[in-house]
Each structure stands twice: as structure tokens, then as C-alpha cells.
Scaffold this motif. Sequence first.
Motif, PDB file in Angstrom:
ATOM      1  N   ASP A 155      30.822  44.758  41.508  1.00 37.72           N
ATOM      2  CA  ASP A 155      30.835  43.632  42.439  1.00 37.72           C
ATOM      3  C   ASP A 155      32.080  43.675  43.332  1.00 37.72           C
ATOM      4  O   ASP A 155      32.038  44.081  44.471  1.00 37.72           O
ATOM      5  CB  ASP A 155      30.773  42.321  41.653  1.00 37.72           C
ATOM      6  CG  ASP A 155      30.418  41.129  42.513  1.00 37.72           C
ATOM      7  OD1 ASP A 155      30.912  41.055  43.652  1.00 37.72           O
ATOM      8  OD2 ASP A 155      29.672  40.247  42.041  1.00 37.72           O
ATOM      9  N   ARG A 162      33.507  40.262  37.052  1.00 40.52           N
ATOM     10  CA  ARG A 162      33.865  40.307  38.468  1.00 40.52           C
ATOM     11  C   ARG A 162      33.792  41.728  39.026  1.00 40.52           C
ATOM     12  O   ARG A 162      33.736  41.914  40.235  1.00 40.52           O
ATOM     13  CB  ARG A 162      35.277  39.742  38.681  1.00 40.52           C
ATOM     14  CG  ARG A 162      35.493  38.326  38.195  1.00 40.52           C
ATOM     15  CD  ARG A 162      34.600  37.332  38.931  1.00 40.52           C
ATOM     16  NE  ARG A 162      34.846  37.316  40.348  1.00 40.52           N
ATOM     17  CZ  ARG A 162      35.805  36.572  40.935  1.00 40.52           C
ATOM     18  NH1 ARG A 162      36.577  35.799  40.178  1.00 40.52           N
ATOM     19  NH2 ARG A 162      35.959  36.590  42.237  1.00 40.52           N
ATOM     20  N   THR A 189      27.962  43.337  47.670  1.00 42.11           N
ATOM     21  CA  THR A 189      28.852  43.825  46.627  1.00 42.11           C
ATOM     22  C   THR A 189      29.206  45.282  46.899  1.00 42.11           C
ATOM     23  O   THR A 189      28.642  45.922  47.794  1.00 42.11           O
ATOM     24  CB  THR A 189      28.166  43.732  45.255  1.00 42.11           C
ATOM     25  OG1 THR A 189      27.036  44.637  45.255  1.00 42.11           O
ATOM     26  CG2 THR A 189      27.687  42.320  44.975  1.00 42.11           C
ATOM     27  N   ARG A 202      33.758  41.256  44.745  1.00 43.84           N
ATOM     28  CA  ARG A 202      33.921  40.240  45.786  1.00 43.84           C
ATOM     29  C   ARG A 202      34.922  39.174  45.347  1.00 43.84           C
ATOM     30  O   ARG A 202      34.863  38.675  44.233  1.00 43.84           O
ATOM     31  CB  ARG A 202      32.588  39.580  46.091  1.00 43.84           C
ATOM     32  CG  ARG A 202      31.561  40.484  46.726  1.00 43.84           C
ATOM     33  CD  ARG A 202      30.217  39.803  46.833  1.00 43.84           C
ATOM     34  NE  ARG A 202      29.705  39.446  45.501  1.00 43.84           N
ATOM     35  CZ  ARG A 202      28.608  38.733  45.309  1.00 43.84           C
ATOM     36  NH1 ARG A 202      27.905  38.278  46.332  1.00 43.84           N
ATOM     37  NH2 ARG A 202      28.201  38.447  44.070  1.00 43.84           N
ATOM     38  N   GLN A 262      41.606  38.433  37.881  1.00 46.85           N
ATOM     39  CA  GLN A 262      40.351  39.011  38.330  1.00 46.85           C
ATOM     40  C   GLN A 262      40.083  40.353  37.655  1.00 46.85           C
ATOM     41  O   GLN A 262      38.950  40.664  37.288  1.00 46.85           O
ATOM     42  CB  GLN A 262      40.384  39.164  39.857  1.00 46.85           C
ATOM     43  CG  GLN A 262      40.367  37.833  40.583  1.00 46.85           C
ATOM     44  CD  GLN A 262      40.739  37.943  42.047  1.00 46.85           C
ATOM     45  OE1 GLN A 262      41.552  38.774  42.433  1.00 46.85           O
ATOM     46  NE2 GLN A 262      40.145  37.103  42.874  1.00 46.85           N
ATOM     47  N   ASN A 275      35.789  42.946  50.912  1.00 46.97           N
ATOM     48  CA  ASN A 275      36.442  41.652  51.113  1.00 46.97           C
ATOM     49  C   ASN A 275      37.086  41.515  52.480  1.00 46.97           C
ATOM     50  O   ASN A 275      37.707  40.487  52.763  1.00 46.97           O
ATOM     51  CB  ASN A 275      37.496  41.431  50.018  1.00 46.97           C
ATOM     52  CG  ASN A 275      36.876  41.241  48.649  1.00 46.97           C
ATOM     53  OD1 ASN A 275      36.148  40.279  48.418  1.00 46.97           O
ATOM     54  ND2 ASN A 275      37.133  42.178  47.735  1.00 46.97           N
ATOM     55  N   ASP A 315      38.287  32.254  46.097  1.00 48.98           N
ATOM     56  CA  ASP A 315      37.740  32.430  44.754  1.00 48.98           C
ATOM     57  C   ASP A 315      37.537  31.057  44.115  1.00 48.98           C
ATOM     58  O   ASP A 315      38.501  30.350  43.801  1.00 48.98           O
ATOM     59  CB  ASP A 315      38.700  33.272  43.909  1.00 48.98           C
ATOM     60  CG  ASP A 315      38.098  33.685  42.571  1.00 48.98           C
ATOM     61  OD1 ASP A 315      37.209  32.965  42.078  1.00 48.98           O
ATOM     62  OD2 ASP A 315      38.533  34.706  42.025  1.00 48.98           O
ATOM     63  N   ARG A 316      36.292  30.672  43.924  1.00 51.23           N
ATOM     64  CA  ARG A 316      35.979  29.351  43.366  1.00 51.23           C
ATOM     65  C   ARG A 316      36.570  29.167  41.978  1.00 51.23           C
ATOM     66  O   ARG A 316      36.971  28.064  41.596  1.00 51.23           O
ATOM     67  CB  ARG A 316      34.460  29.158  43.321  1.00 51.23           C
ATOM     68  CG  ARG A 316      33.994  27.778  42.917  1.00 51.23           C
ATOM     69  CD  ARG A 316      32.498  27.656  43.154  1.00 51.23           C
ATOM     70  NE  ARG A 316      32.173  27.913  44.543  1.00 51.23           N
ATOM     71  CZ  ARG A 316      30.936  28.226  44.975  1.00 51.23           C
ATOM     72  NH1 ARG A 316      29.937  28.320  44.107  1.00 51.23           N
ATOM     73  NH2 ARG A 316      30.721  28.439  46.257  1.00 51.23           N
ATOM     74  N   THR A 317      36.640  30.248  41.218  1.00 52.52           N
ATOM     75  CA  THR A 317      37.205  30.166  39.876  1.00 52.52           C
ATOM     76  C   THR A 317      38.666  29.743  39.930  1.00 52.52           C
ATOM     77  O   THR A 317      39.139  28.953  39.103  1.00 52.52           O
ATOM     78  CB  THR A 317      37.085  31.523  39.157  1.00 52.52           C
ATOM     79  OG1 THR A 317      35.714  31.927  39.124  1.00 52.52           O
ATOM     80  CG2 THR A 317      37.622  31.440  37.744  1.00 52.52           C
ATOM     81  N   GLY A 353      35.085  36.234  46.798  1.00 53.60           N
ATOM     82  CA  GLY A 353      34.293  35.012  46.814  1.00 53.60           C
ATOM     83  C   GLY A 353      32.949  35.239  46.158  1.00 53.60           C
ATOM     84  O   GLY A 353      32.794  36.099  45.299  1.00 53.60           O
ATOM     85  N   HIS A 354      31.948  34.467  46.581  1.00 54.15           N
ATOM     86  CA  HIS A 354      30.643  34.553  45.951  1.00 54.15           C
ATOM     87  C   HIS A 354      29.543  34.788  46.977  1.00 54.15           C
ATOM     88  O   HIS A 354      28.379  34.471  46.727  1.00 54.15           O
ATOM     89  CB  HIS A 354      30.360  33.271  45.157  1.00 54.15           C
ATOM     90  CG  HIS A 354      31.336  33.021  44.051  1.00 54.15           C
ATOM     91  ND1 HIS A 354      31.179  33.536  42.772  1.00 54.15           N
ATOM     92  CD2 HIS A 354      32.518  32.339  44.032  1.00 54.15           C
ATOM     93  CE1 HIS A 354      32.199  33.171  42.014  1.00 54.15           C
ATOM     94  NE2 HIS A 354      33.015  32.436  42.756  1.00 54.15           N
ATOM     95  N   ASP A 355      29.909  35.369  48.129  1.00 59.62           N
ATOM     96  CA  ASP A 355      28.907  35.645  49.147  1.00 59.62           C
ATOM     97  C   ASP A 355      29.110  37.056  49.690  1.00 59.62           C
ATOM     98  O   ASP A 355      30.116  37.705  49.427  1.00 59.62           O
ATOM     99  CB  ASP A 355      28.994  34.623  50.296  1.00 59.62           C
ATOM    100  CG  ASP A 355      30.369  34.621  50.962  1.00 59.62           C
ATOM    101  OD1 ASP A 355      31.317  35.203  50.382  1.00 59.62           O
ATOM    102  OD2 ASP A 355      30.499  34.038  52.045  1.00 59.62           O
TER     103      ASP A 355
END
Length: 287
Positions: free
Chosen positions: A126, A115, A135, A128, A109, A213, A56-58, A130-132
Motif C-alpha cells: 500500500d 499500512r 497504492t 499511502r 507507520q 504520496n 493520516d487519519r490514524t 492517507g486513505h485515497d
Amino acid sequence: MSPSAPRHIPVLGRQAVEMLSPREGGIYLDATFGAGGYSRTILDVAGTRVIGVDRDRTAIMGGFDLVDRSGGRLTLVEDRFSKLAEICAGQGISSVDGVVMDVGVSSMQLDEADRGFSFRLGGPLDMRMGHDGPTVADVVAKASEADLANLIYIFGEERHSRGVARAIVAARKEAPITTTRALADIVSRVVRSKPGEIHPATRTFQALRIFVNEELDELQSGVVGGGAHAEAGRPACGGVVSFAGRPHRQEFSGRTLQGRRRIAASAGNRPGRAELCQFDQASGHAG
């Protein structure tokens, strides 16, 4: 390390770190960095070094302040914990003194409507980490009724899975299912709950989150990768905190994995209770 107000406090943080018994000079993997609760506690032991991993980039961006205050002892890596072996190699590490994973979704989250993890808040469907990848909206739009029923039953242990799948397929013929509230409403028309029980959509949301996921595949690979890098000679140097139901049952059967890959392909994907368990560093198996 100066104190800071954590955004999230791990439920079993103290017990997990006590299991690791961090020692001065030790190197530790925090495989699910999150808000840094485990890393922060490990770094309180002088001379320790932590590699914090999160897809998770966040979460990674939220840990930059802790990196600054650690004096070079914390390194953050945006990646999946199934790639612990590659992550260690990239950091020039051949063995570590301990590994901790906190599996599942975090309160942070759940509290972010955008999210799409929570049916309490209106947001895009969604889920996810991550971001790829696809969904949950992609899955409920494309998976067959039979596949939806199977994944909701297996990953969510929802006994009304066939009815839920049937309702989803009927609803998507009328309009795309793109929000958390829309899906929750559909499930609630099939699954009933009494006052004091969990929300009717809880198990379905859990199942779809686990699926998109690839959480059980990630857990299996992460435990093996973490165990392979645990320092030889230490009797217990890793722990898994799990909130994802019962991940050691039919989920890992060949039939189930074949079904998961089939559903994943149709969606464009890549082919309960708190529990603390140690893994065996020799076999890499949780127990």
C-alpha cells in the motif's frame, strides 16, 4: 499540559522547536502532526496555539487526547500540508508565528504491517499516507518498465533501477505483486548488499512511497504555503525535517514531473539522512 508517553519521538524535535522559538500567545502550524511530538513541545509554552495537520487519519485520531488536555489550544485538521493556505483560511488565521514539517514516513507507520510501508513485515503493498488514491501495488501492476526504472532511479537513487524494473515486469506476468515481502524478494534478487549495509529493497521502497504520496510536490507546495503565512518581520520562523534523500535536485525538473504525471495516469493517480533546514519566509524557498 500533563505529560503523556509519546508513541514516537522526533529525531530533531528539540532543534526544530528551538528554531521556532515559540512565544506566549503565538500561533504555530505543525504541518505533519504524527504522534504530536512537536505540538506537545510547542504547547508547553504558555498561551501558544497549534494547528496540527496530518493526512493520516490514524494520526489525527491518536491526537484527540492531546486536544482534550490542551484546553482548546490545539486544533487538528485531517488534510495534506500542501493545503496550508486553505487550512489557515478555514481556521480564520491570516498569519502564523511558525511552521514545522517532519517530512517522510514515521516509525509508527513502519511498525503497522497493514499500512505496507515496511519490507520487514508482511503486509499489503500500500504505502499511502492517507486513505485515497492508488497504492504501490497499483503502480507496480500498471506502470511500464521504462517508467518504473525512471521513478526508482530518480526518487530512490537506485543505480540498479533498470534491473529492478525489468524484474518487476517479469514477475507480474507470472502473478500480481500485492505484498511488501513479494516486492522485497523481487528486488533482492537484483540488488545485492553486504552485511551492515541497508536492505536491498530500501531505495526502491523509498522511491515508490515518495511517488504514490506525491511527497515532493507536497513539500514544495507546503513550504510555499507555510512561508506565505509566516508573520512578516521574523527572520526565521519555519523548518523542514527531511529524511527523503536529496529533494532539491532533478526531482523538480520539468522532464521528471512530466514523467511522474504520465506514470500517475497509468496507475489511476492524481495528476537517507536527517536534515533540518529553514525556509525563507519572503520567497517560500527552503535553504
